[in-house]
Design a protein around this motif. Structure first.
Motif, mmCIF file in Angstrom:
data_model
loop_
_atom_site.group_PDB
_atom_site.id
_atom_site.type_symbol
_atom_site.label_atom_id
_atom_site.label_comp_id
_atom_site.label_asym_id
_atom_site.label_seq_id
_atom_site.Cartn_x
_atom_site.Cartn_y
_atom_site.Cartn_z
ATOM 1 N N ILE A 133 7.815 48.573 69.835
ATOM 2 C CA ILE A 133 8.161 49.685 68.948
ATOM 3 C C ILE A 133 8.899 49.170 67.715
ATOM 4 N N GLY A 134 8.523 49.658 66.550
ATOM 5 C CA GLY A 134 9.263 49.404 65.324
ATOM 6 C C GLY A 134 9.877 50.702 64.821
ATOM 7 N N ILE A 135 11.117 50.629 64.333
ATOM 8 C CA ILE A 135 11.799 51.819 63.839
ATOM 9 C C ILE A 135 12.224 51.588 62.393
ATOM 10 N N THR A 136 11.752 52.450 61.491
ATOM 11 C CA THR A 136 12.066 52.331 60.074
ATOM 12 C C THR A 136 12.520 53.685 59.531
ATOM 13 N N ILE A 137 12.833 53.714 58.235
ATOM 14 C CA ILE A 137 13.293 54.937 57.578
ATOM 15 C C ILE A 137 12.502 55.119 56.288
ATOM 16 N N SER A 138 11.996 56.302 56.065
ATOM 17 C CA SER A 138 11.226 56.591 54.862
ATOM 18 C C SER A 138 12.152 56.848 53.678
ATOM 19 N N GLU A 139 11.835 56.211 52.541
ATOM 20 C CA GLU A 139 12.607 56.433 51.317
ATOM 21 C C GLU A 139 12.191 57.741 50.647
ATOM 22 N N MET A 140 10.919 58.051 50.731
ATOM 23 C CA MET A 140 10.364 59.286 50.188
ATOM 24 C C MET A 140 9.137 59.617 51.005
ATOM 25 N N THR A 141 8.908 60.892 51.271
ATOM 26 C CA THR A 141 7.815 61.291 52.140
ATOM 27 C C THR A 141 6.935 62.312 51.431
ATOM 28 N N ALA A 146 1.113 63.379 54.319
ATOM 29 C CA ALA A 146 1.938 62.891 55.437
ATOM 30 C C ALA A 146 2.147 61.384 55.316
ATOM 31 N N THR A 147 2.615 60.980 54.141
ATOM 32 C CA THR A 147 2.776 59.571 53.832
ATOM 33 C C THR A 147 4.246 59.206 53.714
ATOM 34 N N ALA A 148 4.654 58.169 54.443
ATOM 35 C CA ALA A 148 6.013 57.662 54.349
ATOM 36 C C ALA A 148 6.051 56.486 53.380
ATOM 37 N N MET A 149 7.031 56.492 52.498
ATOM 38 C CA MET A 149 7.206 55.413 51.532
ATOM 39 C C MET A 149 8.239 54.442 52.096
ATOM 40 N N LEU A 150 7.782 53.229 52.432
ATOM 41 C CA LEU A 150 8.628 52.222 53.060
ATOM 42 C C LEU A 150 8.831 51.069 52.088
ATOM 43 N N CYS A 151 10.077 50.812 51.732
ATOM 44 C CA CYS A 151 10.396 49.796 50.726
ATOM 45 C C CYS A 151 10.974 48.554 51.387
ATOM 46 N N SER A 152 10.412 47.405 51.040
ATOM 47 C CA SER A 152 10.899 46.155 51.610
ATOM 48 C C SER A 152 12.253 45.781 51.001
ATOM 49 N N HIS A 153 12.967 44.937 51.720
ATOM 50 C CA HIS A 153 14.323 44.530 51.356
ATOM 51 C C HIS A 153 14.615 43.308 52.216
ATOM 52 N N PHE A 203 2.939 52.608 51.282
ATOM 53 C CA PHE A 203 2.719 54.023 51.544
ATOM 54 C C PHE A 203 1.926 54.116 52.844
ATOM 55 N N MET A 204 2.614 54.532 53.891
ATOM 56 C CA MET A 204 2.041 54.539 55.236
ATOM 57 C C MET A 204 1.732 55.967 55.666
ATOM 58 N N SER A 205 0.481 56.219 55.984
ATOM 59 C CA SER A 205 0.059 57.547 56.453
ATOM 60 C C SER A 205 -0.363 57.437 57.906
ATOM 61 N N GLY A 206 0.628 57.442 58.794
ATOM 62 C CA GLY A 206 0.350 57.371 60.222
ATOM 63 C C GLY A 206 -0.162 56.012 60.662
ATOM 64 N N PRO A 207 -0.751 55.945 61.852
ATOM 65 C CA PRO A 207 -1.307 54.678 62.345
ATOM 66 C C PRO A 207 -2.516 54.271 61.516
ATOM 67 N N SER A 208 -2.844 52.981 61.559
ATOM 68 C CA SER A 208 -3.980 52.501 60.774
ATOM 69 C C SER A 208 -5.281 53.112 61.295
ATOM 70 N N ASN A 209 -6.147 53.461 60.366
ATOM 71 C CA ASN A 209 -7.432 54.073 60.699
ATOM 72 C C ASN A 209 -8.557 53.366 59.955
ATOM 73 N N SER A 210 -9.694 53.265 60.583
ATOM 74 C CA SER A 210 -10.869 52.713 59.905
ATOM 75 C C SER A 210 -12.127 53.366 60.459
ATOM 76 N N ALA A 211 -13.015 53.721 59.531
ATOM 77 C CA ALA A 211 -14.315 54.267 59.922
ATOM 78 C C ALA A 211 -15.414 53.513 59.170
ATOM 79 N N ASP A 212 -15.164 52.243 58.896
ATOM 80 C CA ASP A 212 -16.099 51.447 58.104
ATOM 81 C C ASP A 212 -17.410 51.172 58.835
ATOM 82 N N ILE A 213 -17.346 51.088 60.153
ATOM 83 C CA ILE A 213 -18.541 50.746 60.928
ATOM 84 C C ILE A 213 -19.183 52.019 61.461
ATOM 85 N N GLU A 214 -20.345 52.349 60.926
ATOM 86 C CA GLU A 214 -21.135 53.507 61.356
ATOM 87 C C GLU A 214 -20.340 54.807 61.317
ATOM 88 N N SER A 215 -19.341 54.854 60.460
ATOM 89 C CA SER A 215 -18.524 56.070 60.278
ATOM 90 C C SER A 215 -17.853 56.531 61.569
#
Length: 235
Positions: A133-141, A146-153, A203-215
């Motif tokens: 599990i990773g726990i972070t904090i959104s700077e702006m949402t 439903a996108t969290a803005m995560l800034c590196s530091h 800019f993270m919108s939930g878990p990673s998603n991909s539909a590149d292969i055969e949709s």
């Protein structure tokens, strides 16, 4: 890094084009700005509802709580993800939100906790790779997507956004804005003020998603398999 012979280079190009070098670009004034109209008059509660609905579309669990009950809610989410191991930013806001003490007692309950350390970059990566599990904090949402803005530091490594199996993002209610438009405006304002920007803004919108292969939609291809947003009443 120093730019060498810039003026000579630009002057040569301008001479070839038959016009002087333009050193300042005037920002155009647009007659219409539809991007500013989306959710323009929405209240903060209405933005929360938009965010909640959009979370369903991006396979993200939405939870809402207040600061007083946040430790209990966070404990439940960590338990639902199976506990085991947690990696967190080294962020003073965890103490402000009242969850720092919770994180300190997790090892006593069998949950391994690692806090990002800017002095040990290789160990940070190793811990992030192994963390459940990773726990972070959104700077702006951004409510619309439903996108969290995560800034590196130095104390908030970007690898944490990709390597853990599950991700928990704490979202202060006051950070929720309508859409990407407001995030871009904030970044532009920081640049105009001469403020240093993070080396990475994700800019993270939930878990990673991909539909590149055969949709065919597959979740968790190149990042967290599961994500939970915890909206905190901080106003």
């Amino acid at each position: 890094m120093t730019i060498q012979n810039r003026d000579e280079f630009l002057n040569q190009i301008a001479k070839s084009l038959g016009r002087p070098v333009k050193t300042k670009v005037e920002r155009p004034v647009w007659k219409h700005a539809p991007q500013l109209e989306v959710l323009k008059n929405a209240s903060q509660d209405e933005l929360v509802e938009v965010l909640k609905q959009q979370c369903q579309n991006i396979h993200t669990t939405f939870v809402q709580t207040d600061t007083a009950n946040l430790p209990n809610v966070l404990q439940q989410v960590v338990t639902d993800f199976g506990g085991e191991s947690v990696i967190t930013w080294n962020d003073e806001r965890f103490e402000k939100f009242g969850v720092k003490k919770l994180m300190e007692i997790w090892p006593e309950t069998g949950i391994k906790v690692y806090e990002w350390n800017p002095d040990t970059p290789k160990e940070n990566i190793r811990q992030a790779e192994q963390a459940n599990i990773g726990i972070t904090i959104s700077e702006m949402t951004l409510a619309e997507s439903a996108t969290a803005m995560l800034c590196s530091h130095p104390k908030r490594g970007r690898a944490m956004n990709f390597l853990p199996q599950n991700m928990i993002v704490l979202i202060p209610k006051s950070t929720i804005v309508p859409r990407m438009t407001q995030a871009a405006q904030k970044i532009h304002q920081q640049i105009e003020k001469g403020q240093q920007l993070p080396s990475c803004i994700l800019f993270m919108s939930g878990p990673s998603n991909s539909a590149d292969i055969e949709s065919v939609l597959i979740v968790g291809v190149h990042g967290p398999v599961n994500a939970t947003y915890i909206v905190i009443e901080d106003q």
